[in-house]
Design an enzyme around this catalytic site. Structure first.
Site, PDB file in Angstrom:
ATOM      1  N   MET A 181       0.765  -1.246   0.185  1.00 24.59           N
ATOM      2  CA  MET A 181      -0.147   0.029   0.000  1.00 24.59           C
ATOM      3  C   MET A 181       0.913   1.471   0.144  1.00 24.59           C
ATOM      4  O   MET A 181       0.536   2.242   0.874  1.00 24.59           O
ATOM      5  CB  MET A 181      -0.982   0.180   1.176  1.00 24.59           C
ATOM      6  N   LEU A 235       3.313   3.812  -2.794  1.00 18.56           N
ATOM      7  CA  LEU A 235       3.862   4.042  -4.233  1.00 18.56           C
ATOM      8  C   LEU A 235       5.269   3.926  -4.031  1.00 18.56           C
ATOM      9  O   LEU A 235       6.123   4.367  -3.079  1.00 18.56           O
ATOM     10  CB  LEU A 235       3.580   5.503  -4.445  1.00 18.56           C
ATOM     11  N   HIS A 245      -4.111  -5.385  -9.011  1.00 20.29           N
ATOM     12  CA  HIS A 245      -5.124  -4.270  -8.607  1.00 20.29           C
ATOM     13  C   HIS A 245      -6.622  -4.743  -8.689  1.00 20.29           C
ATOM     14  O   HIS A 245      -6.864  -5.602  -9.750  1.00 20.29           O
ATOM     15  CB  HIS A 245      -4.707  -3.188  -9.496  1.00 20.29           C
TER      16      HIS A 245
END
Ligand code: GRF
Length: 214
Positions: free
Chosen positions: A92, A94, A111
């Protein structure tokens, strides 16, 4: 990539996708999970890896100066384990451009939506809010955007009567647990490449489901 593959898996939570990788591809056809990392020291995913004797490490953002420093340390650890592919399985966070540059075209993500619809957080909730009747899962290469990289595999799931996340999530997770290991198997056997004529597109080896002729 062919003839075996060393994987690093990053996960923040329960780790059911990591478990599917451990059960479905780890130790088969030369594919080995060599590192499992997390941003959360208490993530259940780390215990799942430890139970299989796989090295784990946590890199919480709070312990580093910034994201660049955190991802630098994470990349160093992954590279030191000899990983050739990084799998984001419910990770979770980037990842930074510098992290991606360290593993070019070798970071993939699962995803819980049919991208480019519903990128980012709470994808299933976004889809429900739009009243969709078809849900799905995407496995894609990670680029510098949020869930925007070239798509490797997608599978749709028709649930016309779904109203709540719980109406969707069990079936969606079951699809993820098939699709992510399948993408890893394809990459390991060299069946996945970026289209040289269109870097937005992935070419799958002819003969694989969805395979494209070059
Ligand atoms: C999955 O639904 C994945 O698509 C999303 O986060 C969830 C992780 O689940 N990005 P788990 O930790 O693998 O059980």
């Amino acid at each position: 990539m062919s003839g075996g593959l060393r994987l690093a898996v990053l996960a923040s939570g329960a780790g059911s996708n990591l478990q599917a990788i451990l059960d479905g591809v780890h130790g088969r056809d030369g594919i080995e999970v060599v590192a499992v990392g997390s941003d959360k020291p208490g993530a259940a995913a780390l215990s799942r890896a430890q139970q299989r004797g796989i090295p784990t490490a946590a890199f919480p953002l709070a312990e580093q100066a910034d994201r660049a420093a955190r991802d630098g340390a994470l990349a160093e650890w992954i590279a030191g384990r000899g990983a050739q592919l990084v799998v984001l399985a419910g990770y979770m966070q980037l990842v930074t451009p510098a992290f991606l540059a360290r593993f070019p075209h070798a970071v993939i993500n699962v995803h819980p939506a049919l991208l480019p619809a519903f990128p980012g957080l709470r994808a299933v909730e976004q889809a429900l809010a739009c009243g969709v009747r078809v849900f799905g899962v995407t496995v894609h290469f990670v680029d510098e955007g949020v869930d925007t990289g070239p798509i490797i595999l997608q599978r749709a799931l028709e649930l016309p009567y779904a109203r709540e996340p719980d109406d969707v999530l069990p079936a969606l997770h079951a699809v993820e647990h098939e699709l992510l290991p399948e993408a890893i198997r394809l990459i390991a056997r060299g069946a996945v490449r970026i289209d040289p004529a269109d870097p937005r597109r992935v070419l799958l080896e002819p003969g694989t489901a969805g395979g494209t002729s070059p």
